[in-house]
Design an enzyme around this catalytic site. Sequence first.
Site, mmCIF file in Angstrom:
data_model
loop_
_atom_site.group_PDB
_atom_site.id
_atom_site.type_symbol
_atom_site.label_atom_id
_atom_site.label_comp_id
_atom_site.label_asym_id
_atom_site.label_seq_id
_atom_site.Cartn_x
_atom_site.Cartn_y
_atom_site.Cartn_z
ATOM 1 N N TYR A 1 42.219 33.472 32.351
ATOM 2 C CA TYR A 1 42.078 34.713 33.121
ATOM 3 C C TYR A 1 42.956 35.784 32.506
ATOM 4 O O TYR A 1 44.147 35.565 32.280
ATOM 5 C CB TYR A 1 42.468 34.500 34.594
ATOM 6 C CG TYR A 1 42.204 35.714 35.445
ATOM 7 C CD1 TYR A 1 40.911 36.216 35.584
ATOM 8 C CD2 TYR A 1 43.242 36.380 36.087
ATOM 9 C CE1 TYR A 1 40.663 37.344 36.359
ATOM 10 C CE2 TYR A 1 42.993 37.511 36.867
ATOM 11 C CZ TYR A 1 41.694 37.980 36.993
ATOM 12 O OH TYR A 1 41.445 39.101 37.751
ATOM 13 N N ASP B 1 48.618 36.699 26.080
ATOM 14 C CA ASP B 1 48.626 37.272 27.418
ATOM 15 C C ASP B 1 49.773 36.603 28.181
ATOM 16 O O ASP B 1 49.642 35.467 28.646
ATOM 17 C CB ASP B 1 47.272 37.018 28.093
ATOM 18 C CG ASP B 1 47.261 37.489 29.539
ATOM 19 O OD1 ASP B 1 48.326 37.885 30.050
ATOM 20 O OD2 ASP B 1 46.182 37.459 30.159
ATOM 21 N N LYS C 1 53.120 41.487 36.072
ATOM 22 C CA LYS C 1 53.798 40.753 37.157
ATOM 23 C C LYS C 1 55.311 40.983 37.221
ATOM 24 O O LYS C 1 55.750 41.999 37.735
ATOM 25 C CB LYS C 1 53.449 39.258 37.073
ATOM 26 C CG LYS C 1 51.940 39.007 37.313
ATOM 27 C CD LYS C 1 51.606 37.581 37.620
ATOM 28 C CE LYS C 1 50.116 37.279 37.599
ATOM 29 N NZ LYS C 1 49.440 37.403 38.848
HETATM 30 N N1 PMP Z 1 46.533 37.861 32.715
HETATM 31 C C1 PMP Z 1 46.993 36.790 33.372
HETATM 32 C C2 PMP Z 1 47.441 35.598 32.589
HETATM 33 C C3 PMP Z 1 47.047 36.780 34.765
HETATM 34 O O1 PMP Z 1 47.496 35.692 35.412
HETATM 35 C C4 PMP Z 1 46.620 37.936 35.460
HETATM 36 C C5 PMP Z 1 46.673 38.014 36.975
HETATM 37 N N2 PMP Z 1 46.885 36.881 37.653
HETATM 38 C C6 PMP Z 1 46.149 39.029 34.731
HETATM 39 C C7 PMP Z 1 46.133 38.972 33.355
HETATM 40 C C8 PMP Z 1 45.672 40.275 35.425
HETATM 41 O O2 PMP Z 1 46.720 40.974 35.974
HETATM 42 P P1 PMP Z 1 46.437 42.050 37.140
HETATM 43 O O3 PMP Z 1 46.005 41.253 38.338
HETATM 44 O O4 PMP Z 1 47.741 42.728 37.319
HETATM 45 O O5 PMP Z 1 45.366 42.962 36.638
#
Ligand code: PMP
Length: 429
Positions: free
Chosen positions: A144, A231, A259
């Site tokens: 994700y 990521d 985050k």
């Molecule tokens: N990358 C990862 C690994 C995530 O866990 C998340 C959100 N859980 C995101 C990107 C997306 O972040 P956001 O919800 O702030 O758009």
Amino acid sequence: MVQLATRLSQADSPPTEPDSALVGGSNSAFPLPLEGCIQRGAGSRVWDEDGREYLDFLLASGPLILGHAHPRVTEAVARQLADGSAFHAINRPALDLAERVVAVPGCVEMVRFASTGTEATLHALRLARAHTRRDKALIFSGAYHGSHDTSLIGLRGARAQRGGVPRSSFQDTVVARFNDIDSVEAAFAEHGDSLAAVLIEPQQRGRDPLPEFLPRLAELCRESGAVLIFDEVLTGFRLAYGGAQEYYGLEPDIVCYGKILGGGFPLSAVGGRAEIMRLADPARSRKSRYVHISGTLSGNPISAAAGLATLAELEAPGVYARLHELGKRLRSGLRVQFMTHGVQGSVIGSGPVAAVHFEDRDGPGSGDDLRSAVNAELIRRGVLAQLHTRFYVSLVHTEVEIDTAVEAFGEALAAATKGAATNGASRAG
Ligand code: PMP
């Protein structure tokens, strides 16, 4: 007051007719079966409008590694708030935070801020495409990276197309399997010349990479000229201060943060080698390979102040040893509960996270149904966690609180499996 659509009595079958102005009664793809709105948080606890107290392992889906309303974060935000909340123009907290991020050992020489993890990974892909003059991105099934098209292809596969992701996005997306180097080599053999980037969660959904996986991936990227993007929205400042780069000892070309970086306020960053990052310099806007990265609230001083205060706490000695210790205690406790209650499942993760997986099982309901039922029972017992994603542990959790959550998980397993057995019997009858 907006009524939440989900009622406890309907916990394991979300309503098909939402009775809320908020679609599905939530802003998340994984709404929790709560009885009311969350109103307040302090430390490791949150309370709803009716005063129900929950021990919180959701932590706002991960940013609150210091817990709710940490005094240093609150103080920093209050100070900044009195001086204005957003300027769009360069401001001291944003500049200071950029310097902090660049000081993290690893590949980041320059950064740009945005507000969400989604934007950070989107911008990273765009930078890679401009840098390589290629279009394709390699991602991993089940990963994700936010709610943009490329990410949803990895998460939902072909189903993403029916959910509004255009067919054309599939043409530029190659999907391999995490920890399966053969699938990656096959993808490079077929698409290597047109791959702009490999976008990876270095710890995918709680799974650690096999020892040779990331080094081989980096080698393949080097050979083909593709940009390697970590990521680290989830792992950044969590697995270690230096995130997955430090924890797994490997430098990509670009890193995405989110985050924890914003300390509970909207903030994300894309950073990397200067040669790539400079493509986003507005002084180059007339050049053909200029990469547009901008956002109204990007790098706003409130989020940056919260981020700075959070990172300052995380720099203290012993912080990560403590977080790892608590995470380990939680994971082993949860494992024991699976065994004690004879439920087939597993617990993965490292550092201050734990993800539970329920094996598909015989009889009524899938592993996913059981997970939802256990989640509802857990919340009913005053422990807030999203079992479809993971438990997040913070610095303010205590051993006693971890043990309380583990015990509640055991009781939830017992209640949910008993419920499933009863349903099965009546259905069969
Ligand atoms: N990358 C990862 C690994 C995530 O866990 C998340 C959100 N859980 C995101 C990107 C997306 O972040 P956001 O919800 O702030 O758009």
